[in-house]
Design a protein around this motif. Structure first.
Motif, PDB file in Angstrom:
ATOM      1  N   GLU A 271       0.827  -1.219   0.000  1.00 22.53           N
ATOM      2  CA  GLU A 271       0.000   0.000   0.000  1.00 22.53           C
ATOM      3  C   GLU A 271       0.855   1.260   0.000  1.00 22.53           C
ATOM      4  O   GLU A 271       0.351   2.352  -0.237  1.00 22.53           O
ATOM      5  N   THR A 272       2.149   1.119   0.314  1.00 24.58           N
ATOM      6  CA  THR A 272       3.032   2.277   0.470  1.00 24.58           C
ATOM      7  C   THR A 272       3.719   2.640  -0.843  1.00 24.58           C
ATOM      8  O   THR A 272       4.343   1.797  -1.473  1.00 24.58           O
ATOM      9  N   VAL A 273       3.639   3.910  -1.223  1.00 19.36           N
ATOM     10  CA  VAL A 273       4.332   4.387  -2.415  1.00 19.36           C
ATOM     11  C   VAL A 273       5.798   4.594  -2.076  1.00 19.36           C
ATOM     12  O   VAL A 273       6.116   5.183  -1.033  1.00 19.36           O
ATOM     13  N   THR A 274       6.697   4.087  -2.911  1.00 17.07           N
ATOM     14  CA  THR A 274       8.128   4.286  -2.657  1.00 17.07           C
ATOM     15  C   THR A 274       8.863   4.627  -3.950  1.00 17.07           C
ATOM     16  O   THR A 274       8.272   4.687  -5.027  1.00 17.07           O
ATOM     17  N   PHE A 275      10.171   4.783  -3.803  1.00 11.16           N
ATOM     18  CA  PHE A 275      11.056   5.124  -4.916  1.00 11.16           C
ATOM     19  C   PHE A 275      10.814   4.229  -6.139  1.00 11.16           C
ATOM     20  O   PHE A 275      10.740   4.718  -7.264  1.00 11.16           O
ATOM     21  N   ALA A 276      10.668   2.927  -5.931  1.00  5.12           N
ATOM     22  CA  ALA A 276      10.481   1.987  -7.055  1.00  5.12           C
ATOM     23  C   ALA A 276       9.290   2.408  -7.918  1.00  5.12           C
ATOM     24  O   ALA A 276       9.347   2.342  -9.150  1.00  5.12           O
ATOM     25  N   ASP A 277       8.210   2.843  -7.276  1.00  6.82           N
ATOM     26  CA  ASP A 277       7.022   3.264  -8.025  1.00  6.82           C
ATOM     27  C   ASP A 277       7.290   4.550  -8.802  1.00  6.82           C
ATOM     28  O   ASP A 277       6.814   4.712  -9.924  1.00  6.82           O
ATOM     29  N   PHE A 278       8.080   5.441  -8.190  1.00  3.26           N
ATOM     30  CA  PHE A 278       8.395   6.687  -8.889  1.00  3.26           C
ATOM     31  C   PHE A 278       9.273   6.416 -10.109  1.00  3.26           C
ATOM     32  O   PHE A 278       9.174   7.105 -11.118  1.00  3.26           O
ATOM     33  N   VAL A 279      10.136   5.424 -10.009  1.00  2.00           N
ATOM     34  CA  VAL A 279      10.993   5.049 -11.145  1.00  2.00           C
ATOM     35  C   VAL A 279      10.110   4.657 -12.333  1.00  2.00           C
ATOM     36  O   VAL A 279      10.307   5.125 -13.458  1.00  2.00           O
ATOM     37  N   VAL A 280       9.121   3.837 -12.062  1.00  3.60           N
ATOM     38  CA  VAL A 280       8.239   3.368 -13.138  1.00  3.60           C
ATOM     39  C   VAL A 280       7.364   4.519 -13.647  1.00  3.60           C
ATOM     40  O   VAL A 280       7.232   4.724 -14.858  1.00  3.60           O
ATOM     41  N   ALA A 281       6.796   5.298 -12.722  1.00  3.87           N
ATOM     42  CA  ALA A 281       5.908   6.392 -13.133  1.00  3.87           C
ATOM     43  C   ALA A 281       6.657   7.444 -13.946  1.00  3.87           C
ATOM     44  O   ALA A 281       6.161   7.922 -14.978  1.00  3.87           O
TER      45      ALA A 281
ATOM     46  N   PHE B  12      -1.926   2.617 -12.628  1.00  5.49           N
ATOM     47  CA  PHE B  12      -0.698   2.917 -11.882  1.00  5.49           C
ATOM     48  C   PHE B  12      -0.278   4.366 -12.153  1.00  5.49           C
ATOM     49  O   PHE B  12      -0.009   5.145 -11.238  1.00  5.49           O
ATOM     50  N   TRP B  13      -0.253   4.702 -13.424  1.00  5.14           N
ATOM     51  CA  TRP B  13       0.106   6.053 -13.876  1.00  5.14           C
ATOM     52  C   TRP B  13      -0.828   7.090 -13.250  1.00  5.14           C
ATOM     53  O   TRP B  13      -0.382   8.080 -12.687  1.00  5.14           O
ATOM     54  N   ASP B  14      -2.156   6.842 -13.342  1.00  9.64           N
ATOM     55  CA  ASP B  14      -3.148   7.780 -12.815  1.00  9.64           C
ATOM     56  C   ASP B  14      -2.944   8.026 -11.326  1.00  9.64           C
ATOM     57  O   ASP B  14      -3.010   9.161 -10.863  1.00  9.64           O
ATOM     58  N   SER B  15      -2.670   6.965 -10.591  1.00  8.40           N
ATOM     59  CA  SER B  15      -2.576   7.118  -9.141  1.00  8.40           C
ATOM     60  C   SER B  15      -1.303   7.858  -8.721  1.00  8.40           C
ATOM     61  O   SER B  15      -1.215   8.361  -7.611  1.00  8.40           O
ATOM     62  N   LEU B  16      -0.319   7.922  -9.618  1.00  7.11           N
ATOM     63  CA  LEU B  16       0.943   8.588  -9.250  1.00  7.11           C
ATOM     64  C   LEU B  16       1.101   9.972  -9.880  1.00  7.11           C
ATOM     65  O   LEU B  16       2.056  10.688  -9.578  1.00  7.11           O
ATOM     66  N   GLU B  17       0.135  10.353 -10.720  1.00  7.55           N
ATOM     67  CA  GLU B  17       0.208  11.671 -11.367  1.00  7.55           C
ATOM     68  C   GLU B  17       0.238  12.805 -10.341  1.00  7.55           C
ATOM     69  O   GLU B  17       0.798  13.865 -10.599  1.00  7.55           O
ATOM     70  N   GLN B  18      -0.364  12.565  -9.187  1.00  9.23           N
ATOM     71  CA  GLN B  18      -0.379  13.597  -8.126  1.00  9.23           C
ATOM     72  C   GLN B  18       1.038  14.006  -7.694  1.00  9.23           C
ATOM     73  O   GLN B  18       1.231  15.083  -7.155  1.00  9.23           O
ATOM     74  N   TYR B  19       2.021  13.142  -7.935  1.00  9.34           N
ATOM     75  CA  TYR B  19       3.404  13.464  -7.537  1.00  9.34           C
ATOM     76  C   TYR B  19       4.221  14.057  -8.694  1.00  9.34           C
ATOM     77  O   TYR B  19       5.404  14.312  -8.546  1.00  9.34           O
ATOM     78  N   ALA B  20       3.569  14.237  -9.844  1.00 15.00           N
ATOM     79  CA  ALA B  20       4.310  14.692 -11.025  1.00 15.00           C
ATOM     80  C   ALA B  20       4.222  16.201 -11.220  1.00 15.00           C
ATOM     81  O   ALA B  20       4.824  16.738 -12.157  1.00 15.00           O
TER      82      ALA B  20
END
Ligand SMILES: N[C@@H](CCC(=O)N[C@@H](CS)C(=O)NCC(=O)O)C(=O)O
Length: 226
Positions: free
Chosen positions: A173-183, A214-222
């Motif tokens: 459930e935790t967003v981390t560096f690995a997810d940011f790499v992919v996003a 995956f992309w949609d959920s991480l757009e908030q950090y972009a």
């Protein structure tokens, strides 16, 4: 990638955009170190790099910047949670090997996205690196079909890894560096291939639409500001 980390940690920042030919001179002026060396052995200065005005520290390389920010700002959420350092580093390393086949498809689009001085620099430096002009880098015809399959397989492998997780992210459930790499890499693909391209749409639909979600959920950090 660093932008995702800064936004996730809610650290204030200001972005300075530079043209490629100005990077080395500006970095030297502000004492930002080189991150690696060029094929001829001379130093290569790369973006992203940061200058932390609080500590008067210059840091280059996305991974090192993330490590620095986690250490320097312990009150903000960690992008690389304690105890996961080795796994995050291994993921990052493996990720680049996995997505290697996509580069010939995206790099030829880059000059058209840049201002003329940067476009010229990019063309020249990458042609020297690959030993051919960027326009000849993209595979064509049957070869393109075969090579694109490798890109699809890379996403299938990532999908396989992510499917082992108990949540939507690589650490559950935790967003981390690995997810940011992919996003951040997906963002780069989207910009280079174009949001309406057949290739981008294909990736968004692949693995039951997982990458779109995956992309949609991480757009908030972009966001470019925080
Ligand atoms: N390992 C570095 C690589 C960064 C990198 O290669 N940046 C490229 C742009 S995508 C660059 O600044 N190249 C400078 C040049 O080609 O002169 C990181 O992760 O930050």
């Amino acid at each position: 990638l660093v932008r995702y980390v800064l936004n996730f940690k809610k650290l204030p920042y200001k972005t300075v955009s530079l043209e490629y030919p100005d990077v080395e001179g500006e970095f030297k002026k502000f004492e930002i170190p080189a991150s690696t060396t060029k094929p001829d052995g001379t130093p290569l200065y790369t973006c992203p790099s940061i200058i932390d005005k609080v500590t008067k520290t210059a840091v280059t390389d996305s991974y090192k910047i993330t490590e620095y920010l986690d250490k320097q700002y312990p009150d903000s959420p960690r992008a690389i949670p304690k105890g996961t350092e080795a796994l995050q580093a291994a993921f990052y390393d493996q990720f680049w090997q996995l997505v290697g086949p996509v580069f010939p498809f995206i790099l030829p689009h880059v000059p058209a996205l840049l201002n003329p001085p940067s476009a010229e620099y990019f063309e020249k430096s990458r042609a020297a690196y690959f030993g051919k002009p960027l326009s000849e880098l993209a595979p064509k015809g049957e070869e393109a079909v075969e090579k694109w399959k490798k890109v699809q397989e890379a996403f299938d492998t990532l999908h396989g890894w992510l499917s082992k997780s108990s949540g939507p992210y690589f650490m559950g459930e935790t967003v981390t560096f690995a997810d940011f790499v992919v996003a951040a890499s997906l963002k780069c693909l989207r910009i280079c291939l174009g949001p309406d391209s057949k290739e981008w749409k294909e990736i968004m639909e692949r693995n039951d639409g997982r990458w779109e979600a995956f992309w949609d959920s991480l757009e908030q950090y972009a966001s470019e500001e925080n």
